[in-house]
Structure formats: C-alpha cells, structure tokens
Scaffold this active site. Structure first.
Site: not given
Ligand code: R5P
Length: 291
Positions: A34, A94, A126, A167, A190, A222-223, A225
């Site tokens: 389950d 978050q 972070h 960023d 960014k 996700t890459g 950035t």
């Molecule tokens: C966000 O402020 C983190 O430092 C990374 O820049 C962010 O998590 C990268 O996310 P993604 O690869 O989805 O753009």
C-alpha cells in the site's frame, strides 16, 4: 561510529566510511504494497553514533520521510547520537511566502529534522533570505562549502577562465571561486518569469572575448538558468562555457538540454550523477572526525 544511507548517497557514504575507517551498514528501505515505508537496521546501534548520509535527491519528499523514519528508529534502537549528512538540503529555496497561503517549506523541513536528528551537516545550502541555518534549525547545523574544491578544479582543468555567477544570489559562490582561482568574475542579473522561464543580462560588464566562461551556481535544476546565462556569455564572445553546480539535480532532462546548448556540465558528488568530477567526501570527513 556507524555510517548508513537511506539509498540516495550510498557511494558517498561508503567512501566516507572508508576514509573514517568506520563500518558502513546498509539500511533496508522498501515499502509495503500500500506504499507504507518499511525500514530495518542491520546492525546493533545501542550506544553508537549513527551517521545517515542522504542527499535530498532524487525524490526530496521521500528522502525527508526516510530520514525522519531512520533517525527515529535509530534512537528507538538505542543510538547515542544521530548525525545527518545531507550534502544537498532540499526545500531551501521556498524561504518565504511568495504568494498568500503558501507553505514555507524550508521551515517545515527544518522542524521535522529538529525533532528527529541531533546534528546536521550540509554543503552550500541555498541561503538567500535567511542569514544562516540558525534561522530555522535549533539543532547544531554545520554549513560547509565546496568553493575551494571548485576553485581547485577550475585551476587544474580550465585555461584562461572567467567566472560568471548567473544571478545575484550566486555571488557567494562565484566571487569566492574567482578569488581562489585569481581570475575575473561578474554576476549576471536574472529575471525569473516562471519556474521554467528565466532571462539573463550582464550588468557589470567585463571583457570575456575569447575566454573560457565558467558559470558557477549552487543548484542546476532544470538547467534553464545556466542555458540563458550561457547564451548571453556566448553572445559576448566567450570561447567555451562550462557550468559548475554544487548540486546537479538535472530534472526534466536538464542534462541533455545543457548538452544541446553546448554547455559542459560539471558537478560535485553532493548528488550522484555522471557529471560528478569534484569529490566532497574529504570536506565531510574533516567535519565528522570532530563529532
Ligand atoms: C536559484 O536561485 C538557484 O541558485 C539556481 O539558480 C536555480 O535553482 C537553478 O534552477 P534552474 O536550473 O531550474 O534554472
């Protein structure tokens, strides 16, 4: 001291155990039909210090649950101290209620860990709006950084480098790494339009024509950035682009997307991935011998 893992960081856990000359004892983690968690320790924990090495990826939600179940069980079985080594600590982004009604996930995650483990060791979490881990953790929480290891990698492997932070939050990695390497650095601006759409712009302009750009960030998720930052630095004349992430999550085919964009990805082994080229075990061992 006994070292174990709930399944995410077994390679790193074994390497730490070897360096510490401590016993690695695998933990049995499975689930009932389950979906309920089944967990079993396979060694005697009475009076022992237990180190759980577990990054919060893949599956940050299950990782958190597994850690809480493992830590509570270890104490129930008589462990003297439970130390969590979470090289990648999820939920930290978050860190405020961005919209009314939202959960501040980092606080909930910290509350669960405060209640179940005695000490936390993590790498480059972070930290943006919090001043330190003390803002959310009541247990001893040690924040290590892979900056000098990343700097050593750049010195050894990349000629004529320039460090780019994608960023404003990334200055804490990019600027320190650039100082370590002894090269130029700039941090891009960014704009995040959504979780999958960002744009990048160089505000503090430096000459990067013909240089090998190294984008340094804490998380590659996700890459997107990195891809947008890479497009920008290429437009400004960079010869090549390498992205170094402390934590390579590579969700939603992030790794393939970076490859397609002509970016070489390099990561630490905070999260197991084929791009792991920088070993953080030495950092963790140095901290664990003090525990
Ligand atoms: C966000 O402020 C983190 O430092 C990374 O820049 C962010 O998590 C990268 O996310 P993604 O690869 O989805 O753009």
């Amino acid at each position: 001291m006994i070292i174990t893992s709930c399944g995410n960081s077994v390679k790193l856990a074994k390497s730490i155990a070897k360096k510490l000359k401590a016993k690695f004892s695998p933990l049995t983690v499975s689930s009932f039909p389950d979906g309920d968690i089944y967990m079993k320790f396979n060694t005697n924990l009475k009076g022992k210090k237990l180190v759980i090495v577990q990054s919060f990826q893949p599956h940050s939600d299950m990782s958190l649950f597994d850690i809480v179940f493992a830590a509570e069980t270890a104490k129930d079985l008589g462990a003297k101290k439970v130390i969590l080594v979470a090289p990648y600590l999820a939920y930290m982004r978050q860190d405020k209620r961005f919209n009314p009604g939202e959960c501040i996930s980092s606080r909930v995650m910290a509350k669960l860990l405060n209640n179940s483990v005695d000490k936390l060791i993590t790498i480059d979490p972070h930290i943006h709006r919090y001043k330190s881990l003390k803002d959310i953790f009541t247990i001893s929480a040690k924040n290590l950084t892979a900056n000098s290891l990343i700097g050593d990698y750049v010195k050894k492997k990349i000629k004529n480098p320039v460090i780019i932070g994608p960023d404003s939050e990334s200055y804490q990695w990019a600027e320190v790494v650039a100082k370590h390497v002894g090269c130029d650095c700039t941090v891009l601006k960014k704009t995040r339009h959504s979780s999958r759409h960002v744009s990048e712009k160089m505000i503090h302009k430096i000459d990067i024509e013909g240089m090998n750009a190294v984008i340094v960030d804490d998380i590659i998720s996700t890459g997107h950035t990195i891809i947008e930052a890479a497009k920008h630095v290429k437009k400004m004349g960079a010869k090549s682009v390498t992205a170094i992430g402390v934590h390579g999550l590579f969700v939603e085919n992030g790794f393939d997307k970076l490859k397609k964009a002509g970016v070489k990805a390099v990561t630490t082994n905070c999260i197991e991935h084929s791009t792991n080229k920088i070993d953080v075990s030495v950092l963790l061992v140095k901290e664990l011998v003090k525990c």
